[in-house]
Write a protein that holds these residues in place. Structure first.
Motif, PDB file in Angstrom:
ATOM      1  N   LEU A   1     -28.074  12.921  16.403  1.00  0.00           N
ATOM      2  CA  LEU A   1     -27.996  14.046  15.468  1.00  0.00           C
ATOM      3  C   LEU A   1     -29.305  14.832  15.425  1.00  0.00           C
ATOM      4  N   PHE A   2     -30.368  14.281  15.955  1.00  0.00           N
ATOM      5  CA  PHE A   2     -31.642  14.995  15.960  1.00  0.00           C
ATOM      6  C   PHE A   2     -31.956  15.611  17.334  1.00  0.00           C
ATOM      7  N   ASP A   3     -30.926  15.679  18.196  1.00  0.00           N
ATOM      8  CA  ASP A   3     -31.110  16.373  19.479  1.00  0.00           C
ATOM      9  C   ASP A   3     -31.058  17.882  19.305  1.00  0.00           C
TER      10      ASP A   3
ATOM     11  N   VAL B   1     -38.288   4.862  -4.677  1.00  0.00           N
ATOM     12  CA  VAL B   1     -36.869   4.663  -4.376  1.00  0.00           C
ATOM     13  C   VAL B   1     -36.196   6.036  -4.439  1.00  0.00           C
ATOM     14  N   ALA B   2     -35.619   6.473  -3.342  1.00  0.00           N
ATOM     15  CA  ALA B   2     -35.165   7.870  -3.229  1.00  0.00           C
ATOM     16  C   ALA B   2     -33.880   8.154  -3.991  1.00  0.00           C
ATOM     17  N   TYR B   3     -33.184   7.116  -4.416  1.00  0.00           N
ATOM     18  CA  TYR B   3     -31.885   7.317  -5.061  1.00  0.00           C
ATOM     19  C   TYR B   3     -31.875   6.650  -6.425  1.00  0.00           C
TER      20      TYR B   3
ATOM     21  N   VAL C   1     -44.521  14.855   2.691  1.00  0.00           N
ATOM     22  CA  VAL C   1     -43.162  15.011   3.198  1.00  0.00           C
ATOM     23  C   VAL C   1     -42.613  13.623   3.524  1.00  0.00           C
ATOM     24  N   ALA C   2     -41.281  13.528   3.549  1.00  0.00           N
ATOM     25  CA  ALA C   2     -40.641  12.270   3.936  1.00  0.00           C
ATOM     26  C   ALA C   2     -40.099  12.421   5.355  1.00  0.00           C
ATOM     27  N   ALA C   3     -40.099  11.341   6.105  1.00  0.00           N
ATOM     28  CA  ALA C   3     -39.468  11.363   7.430  1.00  0.00           C
ATOM     29  C   ALA C   3     -39.264   9.943   7.916  1.00  0.00           C
ATOM     30  N   GLY C   4     -38.228   9.772   8.719  1.00  0.00           N
ATOM     31  CA  GLY C   4     -37.951   8.470   9.301  1.00  0.00           C
ATOM     32  C   GLY C   4     -37.135   8.581  10.578  1.00  0.00           C
ATOM     33  N   SER C   5     -36.052   9.368  10.518  1.00  0.00           N
ATOM     34  CA  SER C   5     -35.132   9.419  11.664  1.00  0.00           C
ATOM     35  C   SER C   5     -35.811   9.824  12.958  1.00  0.00           C
ATOM     36  N   GLY C   6     -36.807  10.685  12.838  1.00  0.00           N
ATOM     37  CA  GLY C   6     -37.486  11.175  14.042  1.00  0.00           C
ATOM     38  C   GLY C   6     -38.164  10.068  14.826  1.00  0.00           C
TER      39      GLY C   6
ATOM     40  N   LEU D   1     -42.396  13.909  -8.366  1.00  0.00           N
ATOM     41  CA  LEU D   1     -41.242  14.807  -8.318  1.00  0.00           C
ATOM     42  C   LEU D   1     -40.791  14.889  -6.860  1.00  0.00           C
ATOM     43  N   MET D   2     -39.489  14.883  -6.667  1.00  0.00           N
ATOM     44  CA  MET D   2     -38.955  14.961  -5.300  1.00  0.00           C
ATOM     45  C   MET D   2     -37.815  15.968  -5.257  1.00  0.00           C
ATOM     46  N   SER D   3     -37.745  16.746  -4.180  1.00  0.00           N
ATOM     47  CA  SER D   3     -36.544  17.561  -3.950  1.00  0.00           C
ATOM     48  C   SER D   3     -36.302  17.566  -2.441  1.00  0.00           C
ATOM     49  N   TYR D   4     -35.150  17.090  -2.063  1.00  0.00           N
ATOM     50  CA  TYR D   4     -34.849  16.873  -0.642  1.00  0.00           C
ATOM     51  C   TYR D   4     -33.849  17.912  -0.140  1.00  0.00           C
ATOM     52  N   GLU D   5     -34.307  18.759   0.759  1.00  0.00           N
ATOM     53  CA  GLU D   5     -33.487  19.844   1.292  1.00  0.00           C
ATOM     54  C   GLU D   5     -32.686  19.353   2.505  1.00  0.00           C
TER      55      GLU D   5
ATOM     56  N   LYS E   1     -34.800   3.894   5.097  1.00  0.00           N
ATOM     57  CA  LYS E   1     -33.389   3.752   5.469  1.00  0.00           C
ATOM     58  C   LYS E   1     -33.182   4.110   6.937  1.00  0.00           C
ATOM     59  N   SER E   2     -34.082   4.911   7.475  1.00  0.00           N
ATOM     60  CA  SER E   2     -33.960   5.353   8.854  1.00  0.00           C
ATOM     61  C   SER E   2     -34.638   4.407   9.834  1.00  0.00           C
ATOM     62  N   VAL E   3     -35.170   3.300   9.325  1.00  0.00           N
ATOM     63  CA  VAL E   3     -35.855   2.322  10.188  1.00  0.00           C
ATOM     64  C   VAL E   3     -35.236   0.921  10.026  1.00  0.00           C
TER      65      VAL E   3
ATOM     66  N   ARG F   1     -24.973  17.373  -2.715  1.00  0.00           N
ATOM     67  CA  ARG F   1     -24.735  17.308  -4.175  1.00  0.00           C
ATOM     68  C   ARG F   1     -25.548  16.159  -4.735  1.00  0.00           C
ATOM     69  N   ARG F   2     -26.750  16.533  -5.136  1.00  0.00           N
ATOM     70  CA  ARG F   2     -27.667  15.504  -5.613  1.00  0.00           C
ATOM     71  C   ARG F   2     -27.933  15.720  -7.107  1.00  0.00           C
ATOM     72  N   SER F   3     -29.117  16.154  -7.427  1.00  0.00           N
ATOM     73  CA  SER F   3     -29.511  16.205  -8.842  1.00  0.00           C
ATOM     74  C   SER F   3     -28.911  17.402  -9.576  1.00  0.00           C
TER      75      SER F   3
ATOM     76  N   GLY G   1     -40.981  16.170  -0.487  1.00  0.00           N
ATOM     77  CA  GLY G   1     -39.864  16.994  -0.015  1.00  0.00           C
ATOM     78  C   GLY G   1     -39.655  16.797   1.467  1.00  0.00           C
ATOM     79  N   GLY G   2     -38.550  17.335   1.948  1.00  0.00           N
ATOM     80  CA  GLY G   2     -38.326  17.414   3.382  1.00  0.00           C
ATOM     81  C   GLY G   2     -37.843  16.139   4.038  1.00  0.00           C
ATOM     82  N   GLY G   3     -37.657  16.256   5.326  1.00  0.00           N
ATOM     83  CA  GLY G   3     -37.211  15.162   6.172  1.00  0.00           C
ATOM     84  C   GLY G   3     -37.536  15.526   7.607  1.00  0.00           C
ATOM     85  N   THR G   4     -37.135  14.675   8.535  1.00  0.00           N
ATOM     86  CA  THR G   4     -37.500  14.863   9.941  1.00  0.00           C
ATOM     87  C   THR G   4     -37.307  16.300  10.428  1.00  0.00           C
ATOM     88  N   GLY G   5     -36.198  16.924  10.029  1.00  0.00           N
ATOM     89  CA  GLY G   5     -35.894  18.258  10.565  1.00  0.00           C
ATOM     90  C   GLY G   5     -36.681  19.390   9.941  1.00  0.00           C
TER      91      GLY G   5
HETATM   92  C1  LIG Z   1     -34.429  11.675  -0.223  1.00  0.00           C
HETATM   93  C2  LIG Z   1     -34.604  11.765   1.245  1.00  0.00           C
HETATM   94  N1  LIG Z   1     -35.708  12.340   1.734  1.00  0.00           N
HETATM   95  C3  LIG Z   1     -35.902  12.463   3.046  1.00  0.00           C
HETATM   96  C4  LIG Z   1     -34.971  12.025   3.950  1.00  0.00           C
HETATM   97  C5  LIG Z   1     -35.245  12.275   5.398  1.00  0.00           C
HETATM   98  O1  LIG Z   1     -35.159  11.187   6.196  1.00  0.00           O
HETATM   99  P1  LIG Z   1     -35.044  11.339   7.769  1.00  0.00           P
HETATM  100  O2  LIG Z   1     -36.342  11.842   8.250  1.00  0.00           O
HETATM  101  O3  LIG Z   1     -34.762   9.965   8.194  1.00  0.00           O
HETATM  102  O4  LIG Z   1     -33.935  12.277   8.067  1.00  0.00           O
HETATM  103  C6  LIG Z   1     -33.820  11.415   3.492  1.00  0.00           C
HETATM  104  C7  LIG Z   1     -32.782  10.967   4.414  1.00  0.00           C
HETATM  105  O5  LIG Z   1     -31.632  10.891   4.101  1.00  0.00           O
HETATM  106  C8  LIG Z   1     -33.628  11.283   2.100  1.00  0.00           C
HETATM  107  O6  LIG Z   1     -32.528  10.702   1.607  1.00  0.00           O
END
Ligand SMILES: Cc1ncc(COP(=O)(O)O)c(C=O)c1O
Length: 404
Positions: free
Chosen positions: A280-282, A98-100, A269-274, A194-198, A58-60, A166-168, A251-255
């Motif tokens: 928002l990532f400044d 699929v994250a959602y 770990v998951a990442a895309g925005s970086g 299993l996934m948990s996104y902080e 989604k971040s690409v 407010r997810r799972s 788990g996780g994301g860019t930050g």
């Molecule tokens: C489930 C999930 N994991 C990880 C991320 C992290 O993605 P990004 O690195 O683009 O912030 C997201 C972004 O919303 C997400 O929805």
């Protein structure tokens, strides 16, 4: 020096380079700086160490750049809707999560009868499982692979305060195990991950500009939450794997890449925005992505000596509405949005010390607040390197697809 100015000094092409590379194009258009993208990818991979990064698509929202990130070393895709995952699978991609959650019966039937060994759906309740199982019964095929989504929010003071998305509703080892048993009870499904996104750690900058006290409070919150989550996530994973093996724990994301990757219970770990480096990532202490995705607007009028007004530009980002969701002028230096008008649907007045020198017909370069959402505004991204235009690649929108 402001954060934006620091980014302007950070090695991305300057105003003249960008204008030279795109001299033959008529703004508005969007560009992607390949050197910045590649550096950002390398930095994400460095931060993850030996833990693989699953690419958050989604971040690409551009297949050519998804391919580039995978070629750089990212592994697998974290998609955002099932139709998107089916579409990517149709283009040959594998290992899509699929994250959602999905309630799209048509897509579930297409999955059951199609690439069900390459796509994993997300579930956090029995209704999600029932829909997927029904799709297998109706369409044949299967089993459908399932990932359990576990809440990563922080609930201090015995749950009186809740910090996080407010997810799972699934939060404890007992709840996760009960849902895992529900998967196992359905022969149409198979437990896969299993996934948990902080989100409150991975997506909230811990160095908000001009707000040192808030920054300190955010860092304290994130430290405490990460400690609680690491313990709970490990307990959830241990309990669920006692019921059935897990291929991955995401788990996780860019930050939060380095922090999440350090948890032994996490396998990826998951990442895309970086990769795109939006505004928002400044505001993070641990890393500074370079602005790779930019868009150009033409200056079309000069309402007064101190204002240059550009065409279009009103591309706010999703989330709780606020100034941080607005696009930011990037180049030339010294521009800011007008407080009254912000970034407008059809025009964006720009003020500040950089404005008086701008002439009708000049360009201004802007940054989006978020990453992939920019691609919903443009059919293509022009790939630039230094002062050279290298290629033009289509966004999802440019391919005729809009998944959200
Ligand atoms: C489930 C999930 N994991 C990880 C991320 C992290 O993605 P990004 O690195 O683009 O912030 C997201 C972004 O919303 C997400 O929805």
């Amino acid at each position: 020096m402001s954060l934006t100015e620091a980014r302007q000094d950070s090695g991305v092409p300057g105003y003249d380079d960008l204008n030279r590379a795109t001299a033959d194009l008529e703004p508005p258009f969007a560009v992607l700086d390949l050197d910045a993208f590649d550096r950002n990818a390398a930095d994400l991979l460095r931060r993850a160490g030996s833990t693989p990064i699953r690419l958050a698509s989604k971040s690409v929202r551009c297949r050519a750049l998804i391919d580039r990130a995978l070629a750089a070393g990212m592994r697998g895709i974290l998609g955002f809707t099932l139709p998107e995952a089916l579409w990517l699978a149709g283009h040959g991609h594998e290992d899509l999560v699929v994250a959602y959650p999905t309630v799209d019966r048509t897509a579930l039937r297409a999955l059951a009868a199609g690439p069900c060994d390459r796509i994993t759906i997300m579930a956090d309740c029995r209704e999600h499982l029932d829909l997927a199982a029904a799709a297998v019964r109706e369409a044949g095929g299967g089993p459908i692979l399932v990932c359990l989504d576990v809440d990563a929010a922080w609930w201090p003071l015995g749950g009186r305060i809740r910090v996080g998305a407010r997810r799972s509703p699934v939060r404890t080892p007992e709840q996760a195990t009960a849902l895992a048993r529900e998967v196992l009870a359905r022969p149409e499904l198979r437990l896969d991950g299993l996934m948990s996104y902080e989100a409150h750690i991975a997506g909230v900058g811990d160095r908000p500009p001009g707000k040192p006290l808030m920054g300190a409070a955010i860092r304290a919150m994130q430290r405490a939450s990460a400690r609680e989550l690491a313990v709970r996530r490990a307990a959830v994973v241990e309990a669920v794997t006692a019921v059935a093996p897990l291929r991955f724990v995401n788990g996780g994301g860019t930050g939060s890449v380095e922090r999440t990757a350090a948890e032994p219970a996490v396998t990826e770990v998951a990442a895309g925005s970086g990769l795109y480096g939006p505004t928002l990532f400044d505001a993070y202490t641990r890393f500074s992505p370079q602005p790779a995705a930019l868009f150009a607007l033409p200056v079309v009028r000069r309402p007064d000596a101190r204002t240059a007004t550009a065409l279009g530009g009103g591309y706010p980002a999703s989330g709780a509405a606020g100034r941080d969701r607005l696009p930011a002028p990037f180049l030339p230096a010294g521009l800011r949005l007008d407080r009254q008008e912000g970034a407008g649907e059809v025009q964006t007045p720009l003020r500040g010390r950089g404005a008086p020198a701008l002439r009708v017909g000049d360009r201004v370069w802007m940054r989006h607040a978020k990453a992939g959402e920019l691609c919903e505004r443009f059919n293509s991204l022009y790939l630039v390197r230094g002062s050279e235009l290298v290629d033009e690649v289509r966004t999802y929108r440019g391919e005729g697809d809009c998944f959200l």
